[in-house]
Scaffold this active site. Sequence first.
Site, PDB file in Angstrom:
ATOM      1  N   HIS A  99       0.892  -1.167   0.000  1.00 59.38           N
ATOM      2  CA  HIS A  99       0.000   0.000   0.000  1.00 59.38           C
ATOM      3  C   HIS A  99       0.930   1.217   0.000  1.00 59.38           C
ATOM      4  CE1 HIS A  99      -2.294  -3.014   2.352  1.00 59.38           C
ATOM      5  NE2 HIS A  99      -3.378  -2.476   1.859  1.00 59.38           N
ATOM      6  N   ASP A 102       2.213   2.022   3.393  1.00 61.87           N
ATOM      7  CA  ASP A 102       3.162   1.101   4.039  1.00 61.87           C
ATOM      8  C   ASP A 102       4.583   1.522   3.719  1.00 61.87           C
ATOM      9  OD1 ASP A 102       0.891  -0.554   4.283  1.00 61.87           O
ATOM     10  OD2 ASP A 102       1.471  -1.717   2.517  1.00 61.87           O
ATOM     11  N   GLU A 230     -10.437  -7.196  -4.639  1.00 60.90           N
ATOM     12  CA  GLU A 230     -10.235  -8.245  -3.629  1.00 60.90           C
ATOM     13  C   GLU A 230     -11.481  -8.332  -2.753  1.00 60.90           C
ATOM     14  OE1 GLU A 230      -6.421  -7.965  -1.582  1.00 60.90           O
ATOM     15  OE2 GLU A 230      -7.361  -8.780   0.225  1.00 60.90           O
ATOM     16  N   HIS A 269     -10.825 -14.164   3.584  1.00 57.36           N
ATOM     17  CA  HIS A 269     -12.014 -13.417   3.169  1.00 57.36           C
ATOM     18  C   HIS A 269     -13.085 -14.379   2.661  1.00 57.36           C
ATOM     19  CE1 HIS A 269      -9.397  -9.598   2.271  1.00 57.36           C
ATOM     20  NE2 HIS A 269      -9.244 -10.069   3.492  1.00 57.36           N
ATOM     21  N   ASP A 305     -10.686 -11.638  10.476  1.00 53.90           N
ATOM     22  CA  ASP A 305      -9.622 -11.860   9.504  1.00 53.90           C
ATOM     23  C   ASP A 305      -8.294 -12.053  10.254  1.00 53.90           C
ATOM     24  OD1 ASP A 305      -8.575 -12.005   6.968  1.00 53.90           O
ATOM     25  OD2 ASP A 305      -8.643  -9.862   6.550  1.00 53.90           O
ATOM     26  N   ASP A 307      -5.684 -13.611   9.349  1.00 49.86           N
ATOM     27  CA  ASP A 307      -4.503 -13.526   8.470  1.00 49.86           C
ATOM     28  C   ASP A 307      -3.370 -14.457   8.907  1.00 49.86           C
ATOM     29  OD1 ASP A 307      -5.562 -11.656   6.744  1.00 49.86           O
ATOM     30  OD2 ASP A 307      -4.490  -9.952   7.588  1.00 49.86           O
TER      31      ASP A 307
HETATM   32  C1  XLS Z   1      -7.520  -6.728   4.222  1.00 43.74           C
HETATM   33  C2  XLS Z   1      -6.952  -6.987   2.918  1.00 43.74           C
HETATM   34  C3  XLS Z   1      -5.793  -6.066   2.535  1.00 43.74           C
HETATM   35  C4  XLS Z   1      -5.591  -6.115   1.048  1.00 43.74           C
HETATM   36  C5  XLS Z   1      -4.821  -4.969   0.515  1.00 43.74           C
HETATM   37  O1  XLS Z   1      -8.194  -7.539   4.811  1.00 43.74           O
HETATM   38  O2  XLS Z   1      -6.576  -8.334   2.835  1.00 43.74           O
HETATM   39  O3  XLS Z   1      -4.650  -6.403   3.220  1.00 43.74           O
HETATM   40  O4  XLS Z   1      -4.982  -7.290   0.646  1.00 43.74           O
HETATM   41  O5  XLS Z   1      -5.422  -3.767   0.782  1.00 43.74           O
HETATM   42 NI    NI Z   2      -5.514  -9.153   1.206  1.00 44.13          NI
HETATM   43 NI    NI Z   3      -7.454  -9.656   4.472  1.00 41.92          NI
END
Ligand code: XLS
Ligand code: NI
Ligand code: NI
Length: 434
Positions: A99, A102, A230, A269, A305, A307
């Site tokens: 991003h 970032d 996404e 997601h 999420d 991750d």
């Molecule tokens: C958030 C998203 C984010 C995207 C990029 O849940 O996964 O990280 O991949 O903005």
């Molecule tokens: Ni993502």
């Molecule tokens: Ni995500």
Amino acid sequence: MQYFDCDKIQFEGPGSKNALSFKHYNPEELIDGKSMKDHLRFAGAYWHVMRNDLSDPFGAGTANMPWDDGSDSVDNAIKRVDVFFEFLEKTGIEYYCWHDRDIAPELNDLSASHAALDAVVAKLKEKQSETGVKLLWGTACLFSHPRYAHGAATSPDASVYAYAGAQVKKALECTKELDGLGYTFWGGREGYATLLNTNMKRELDHLAAFFHMAVDHAKKIGFDGPFYIEPKPREPSTHQYDSDAAACLNFLRQYDLMDHFKLNIETNHATLAGHTMEHELTVSAEAGMLGSIDANRGDTLVGWDTDQFPTDIYLATQVMLVVLDMGGLTTGGLNFDAKRRRESHEPIDLIHAHIGGMDAFARGLKIASAIRNDGRLAKFVDERYGSFNSGIGADIESGKCSFEDLEKFAFANGEPTLASGRQEMLENLINEFI
Ligand code: XLS
Ligand code: NI
Ligand code: NI
């Protein structure tokens, strides 16, 4: 100065007991005539590797980042680039994603933020050409700053919308400057908390207009990579417009954007949307719209999420079956949109985490390839639809049938005899390979 306490990670094979080695990911090994690294196209996520301090809603960050002075200075941002490339070099990851916010700090005004970005992009460009690393995709962070509380391209405030446009314009230009292969739109806060204050039609029209401006600007600057959407259903908004692959495809079709977009599908997601990853990938691939993958996983006991790093071999196999079936990834890759648990706070944990994800996908690739070469699974599915290959079935598929024809057939043939779906047999077959 080196920050990751290891050498470049080597493939040592399944017998190795060295935690800092690949047991399955052997980059140059050929699978069906193509190297593992070209099948998998691993990418590192700048936001997780460099910027995630592992804080959570209940406590401060735990990540040990000795390279980071914690300031918003451009110098600090530039210093992180060297550390990130050390990480990429040691893991052998050849792509990355960012991003705008970032890689460079958001400063007091837009032009200062733009200038900071330019400085960091110049540094990234230098490191890319030194190492051969490529930018898989760039994106703009349109969700962290308070101005985006009501959304960005779906904000009810036109001046916020304009600010977001300026930010995406710049992020797109930076992506182009770094020869990025794609550009991602994750929904961020494009959604609503309550319909009481929301005009959904206007918001969606605005979002489509925003995407059309992005397409036009890409043309203007000669950026020809695909845009990705996404999908994600919840978090941060109560309802996110891009809730799942089918919703995104419907939106893209409705607003005539199919030619310029593909989908970037993220595992966690998919599961938050109440689907399997396999489902979301298949929906996208069947539409010719699977572009890239954010590889992670959720926790079945936690509804957000998380991750986590993908380590589930079964899941990686399912992903790679869809990827191989569609003929492989082209512009996209497997981006580790994943973070360590809060307790894994040392820099070396970043290396362990990525080794795990890469090895899991290497196994998924090998297993998926073996399942495909074995052929029994595909043969079963083909035969299951065999009645559509001739007679009434073929007439249905070629559009020659009317309800009268179906009725005539049903009268003549009586009650159908059903075949078994053999789910358990097929699950056993998959396990033969795992
Ligand atoms: C958030 C998203 C984010 C995207 C990029 O849940 O996964 O990280 O991949 O903005
Ligand atoms: Ni993502
Ligand atoms: Ni995500």
